[in-house]
Design an enzyme around this catalytic site. Structure first.
Site, mmCIF file in Angstrom:
data_model
loop_
_atom_site.group_PDB
_atom_site.id
_atom_site.type_symbol
_atom_site.label_atom_id
_atom_site.label_comp_id
_atom_site.label_asym_id
_atom_site.label_seq_id
_atom_site.Cartn_x
_atom_site.Cartn_y
_atom_site.Cartn_z
ATOM 1 N N ASN A 19 -1.891 0.192 7.401
ATOM 2 C CA ASN A 19 -1.450 -1.172 7.742
ATOM 3 C C ASN A 19 -0.674 -1.874 6.615
ATOM 4 O O ASN A 19 -0.556 -3.091 6.591
ATOM 5 C CB ASN A 19 -2.614 -2.004 8.283
ATOM 6 C CG ASN A 19 -3.692 -2.278 7.258
ATOM 7 O OD1 ASN A 19 -3.572 -1.907 6.093
ATOM 8 N ND2 ASN A 19 -4.755 -2.941 7.685
ATOM 9 N N LYS B 198 0.827 -1.218 0.000
ATOM 10 C CA LYS B 198 0.000 0.000 0.000
ATOM 11 C C LYS B 198 0.861 1.268 0.000
ATOM 12 O O LYS B 198 2.084 1.219 0.234
ATOM 13 C CB LYS B 198 -0.934 -0.042 1.215
ATOM 14 C CG LYS B 198 -1.968 -1.177 1.179
ATOM 15 C CD LYS B 198 -2.840 -1.154 2.444
ATOM 16 C CE LYS B 198 -3.902 -2.239 2.453
ATOM 17 N NZ LYS B 198 -4.731 -2.182 3.698
ATOM 18 N N THR C 98 -5.518 -7.360 10.905
ATOM 19 C CA THR C 98 -5.875 -6.055 10.325
ATOM 20 C C THR C 98 -5.364 -4.882 11.165
ATOM 21 O O THR C 98 -4.861 -3.902 10.634
ATOM 22 C CB THR C 98 -7.408 -5.975 10.158
ATOM 23 O OG1 THR C 98 -7.852 -7.132 9.443
ATOM 24 C CG2 THR C 98 -7.821 -4.732 9.404
ATOM 25 N N ARG D 6 -1.654 -14.268 4.411
ATOM 26 C CA ARG D 6 -2.390 -13.553 5.469
ATOM 27 C C ARG D 6 -1.629 -13.640 6.799
ATOM 28 O O ARG D 6 -1.590 -12.671 7.561
ATOM 29 C CB ARG D 6 -3.792 -14.140 5.654
ATOM 30 C CG ARG D 6 -4.735 -13.927 4.497
ATOM 31 C CD ARG D 6 -5.426 -12.596 4.489
ATOM 32 N NE ARG D 6 -6.370 -12.387 5.547
ATOM 33 C CZ ARG D 6 -7.161 -11.313 5.639
ATOM 34 N NH1 ARG D 6 -7.099 -10.369 4.701
ATOM 35 N NH2 ARG D 6 -7.987 -11.175 6.635
ATOM 36 N N TYR E 30 -12.555 -2.386 -2.993
ATOM 37 C CA TYR E 30 -13.064 -2.331 -1.623
ATOM 38 C C TYR E 30 -14.590 -2.231 -1.571
ATOM 39 O O TYR E 30 -15.153 -1.783 -0.569
ATOM 40 C CB TYR E 30 -12.413 -1.163 -0.873
ATOM 41 C CG TYR E 30 -11.008 -1.467 -0.378
ATOM 42 C CD1 TYR E 30 -10.760 -2.567 0.455
ATOM 43 C CD2 TYR E 30 -9.927 -0.649 -0.709
ATOM 44 C CE1 TYR E 30 -9.477 -2.844 0.918
ATOM 45 C CE2 TYR E 30 -8.643 -0.922 -0.238
ATOM 46 C CZ TYR E 30 -8.427 -2.019 0.574
ATOM 47 O OH TYR E 30 -7.159 -2.296 1.048
ATOM 48 N N HIS F 235 -2.154 -5.391 1.697
ATOM 49 C CA HIS F 235 -3.421 -6.108 1.522
ATOM 50 C C HIS F 235 -3.127 -7.530 1.075
ATOM 51 O O HIS F 235 -2.207 -7.752 0.275
ATOM 52 C CB HIS F 235 -4.278 -5.431 0.443
ATOM 53 C CG HIS F 235 -5.411 -6.305 -0.039
ATOM 54 N ND1 HIS F 235 -6.601 -6.409 0.644
ATOM 55 C CD2 HIS F 235 -5.501 -7.163 -1.095
ATOM 56 C CE1 HIS F 235 -7.386 -7.277 0.007
ATOM 57 N NE2 HIS F 235 -6.739 -7.752 -1.052
ATOM 58 N N GLU G 200 -10.147 -10.690 -7.216
ATOM 59 C CA GLU G 200 -9.150 -9.615 -7.137
ATOM 60 C C GLU G 200 -8.075 -9.780 -8.224
ATOM 61 O O GLU G 200 -7.657 -8.798 -8.841
ATOM 62 C CB GLU G 200 -8.523 -9.577 -5.740
ATOM 63 C CG GLU G 200 -9.507 -9.072 -4.684
ATOM 64 C CD GLU G 200 -9.015 -9.211 -3.245
ATOM 65 O OE1 GLU G 200 -9.773 -8.802 -2.340
ATOM 66 O OE2 GLU G 200 -7.898 -9.724 -3.007
ATOM 67 N N ARG H 192 2.604 -6.377 9.596
ATOM 68 C CA ARG H 192 1.875 -5.286 10.249
ATOM 69 C C ARG H 192 2.357 -5.036 11.667
ATOM 70 O O ARG H 192 2.396 -3.888 12.117
ATOM 71 C CB ARG H 192 0.367 -5.569 10.204
ATOM 72 C CG ARG H 192 -0.232 -5.350 8.810
ATOM 73 C CD ARG H 192 -1.639 -5.893 8.722
ATOM 74 N NE ARG H 192 -2.317 -5.506 7.478
ATOM 75 C CZ ARG H 192 -3.479 -6.030 7.081
ATOM 76 N NH1 ARG H 192 -4.073 -6.962 7.818
ATOM 77 N NH2 ARG H 192 -4.028 -5.634 5.950
ATOM 78 N N PHE I 97 -15.347 4.007 7.664
ATOM 79 C CA PHE I 97 -13.947 4.196 7.244
ATOM 80 C C PHE I 97 -13.761 4.129 5.726
ATOM 81 O O PHE I 97 -12.646 4.287 5.228
ATOM 82 C CB PHE I 97 -13.038 3.165 7.933
ATOM 83 C CG PHE I 97 -13.391 1.723 7.638
ATOM 84 C CD1 PHE I 97 -12.925 1.076 6.497
ATOM 85 C CD2 PHE I 97 -14.196 0.999 8.516
ATOM 86 C CE1 PHE I 97 -13.239 -0.252 6.227
ATOM 87 C CE2 PHE I 97 -14.529 -0.336 8.244
ATOM 88 C CZ PHE I 97 -14.055 -0.955 7.100
HETATM 89 P P1 DAT Z 1 -7.785 -6.811 5.868
HETATM 90 O O1 DAT Z 1 -7.027 -5.748 5.126
HETATM 91 O O2 DAT Z 1 -7.006 -7.321 7.048
HETATM 92 O O3 DAT Z 1 -8.302 -7.910 4.981
HETATM 93 P P2 DAT Z 1 -10.528 -5.817 5.941
HETATM 94 O O4 DAT Z 1 -10.731 -6.485 4.623
HETATM 95 O O5 DAT Z 1 -11.510 -6.103 7.021
HETATM 96 O O6 DAT Z 1 -9.067 -6.100 6.527
HETATM 97 O O7 DAT Z 1 -10.533 -4.236 5.713
HETATM 98 C C1 DAT Z 1 -9.856 -3.669 4.614
HETATM 99 C C2 DAT Z 1 -9.087 -2.465 5.094
HETATM 100 O O8 DAT Z 1 -9.997 -1.477 5.579
HETATM 101 C C3 DAT Z 1 -8.150 -2.751 6.264
HETATM 102 O O9 DAT Z 1 -6.884 -3.190 5.835
HETATM 103 C C4 DAT Z 1 -8.065 -1.419 6.947
HETATM 104 C C5 DAT Z 1 -9.449 -0.819 6.712
HETATM 105 N N1 DAT Z 1 -10.332 -1.069 7.871
HETATM 106 C C6 DAT Z 1 -10.986 -2.209 8.154
HETATM 107 N N2 DAT Z 1 -11.696 -2.100 9.292
HETATM 108 C C7 DAT Z 1 -11.503 -0.834 9.724
HETATM 109 C C8 DAT Z 1 -11.949 -0.084 10.843
HETATM 110 N N3 DAT Z 1 -12.772 -0.616 11.753
HETATM 111 N N4 DAT Z 1 -11.509 1.193 10.968
HETATM 112 C C9 DAT Z 1 -10.684 1.751 10.063
HETATM 113 N N5 DAT Z 1 -10.211 1.096 8.980
HETATM 114 C C10 DAT Z 1 -10.606 -0.173 8.810
HETATM 115 MG MG MG Z 2 -9.721 -7.864 3.484
#
Ligand code: DAT
Ligand code: MG
Length: 148
Positions: A112, A9, A91, A85, A49, A115, A126, A102, A57
């Site tokens: 973070n 990222k 996350t 992962r 996304y 991805h 994806e 991370r 968020f």
């Molecule tokens: P990951 O990236 O671990 O697969 P995710 O798919 O649940 O996590 O979410 C995608 C991204 O969105 C994550 O890397 C960071 C952001 N994100 C997720 N939950 C969040 C939250 N509660 N507050 C702020 N950002 C968040």
């Molecule tokens: Mg995810």
């Protein structure tokens, strides 16, 4: 063999951590079959996304992912999705396991670093969205020493 989709990222790119992050996946044994350095469009970010659309968020997440270039990758290997992962970590960096990217390199959920696809269906969609058919099928010299 299984493939997964990875994004290094904008924060990781700006912090000069591309090499550090690629090296961790390479050392693990995951094989690069797709890689590109690119500026993400808002349209692509919103598609990628889409599952988070409407969450508080979401807008910040889109702005973050288009704020600077990224490295998009497809990695291949035995159980590549779960392995990647685990190498990436949870996350929230503050809750990620020590030794994960991370945990070792980050502090905040909104910065973070990486991805990784969360399952076979998301990995397939994806990879199709970001790479289409543009992957490299190659024999790596070390394959027989990594894949039994
Ligand atoms: P990951 O990236 O671990 O697969 P995710 O798919 O649940 O996590 O979410 C995608 C991204 O969105 C994550 O890397 C960071 C952001 N994100 C997720 N939950 C969040 C939250 N509660 N507050 C702020 N950002 C968040
Ligand atoms: Mg995810």
């Amino acid at each position: 063999m299984e493939c997964t989709f990875i994004i290094i990222k904008p924060d990781a790119v700006q912090r000069g951590l591309i090499g550090e992050i690629v090296a961790r996946f390479e050392r693990r044994g995951l094989k690069i079959v797709g890689m590109k350095f690119m500026q993400v469009s808002e349209e692509l970010a919103r598609k990628h996304y889409a599952v988070h659309e409407g969450k508080p968020f979401f807008n910040g997440l889109i702005q973050y992912i288009i704020s600077a270039p990224v490295v998009a990758m497809v990695l291949e290997g035995t159980n590549a999705i779960t392995a990647a992962r685990n190498t990436i970590g949870a996350t929230k960096p503050s809750e990620a396991a020590p030794g994960s990217i991370r945990a070792d390199l980050g502090l905040e959920i909104g910065r973070n670093l990486v991805h990784g696809s969360d399952g076979p269906d998301t990995a397939a969609s994806e990879i199709a969205l970001w790479f289409g058919e543009d992957l490299v099928n190659w024999g790596r010299a070390t394959d027989a020493w990594i894949f039994e």
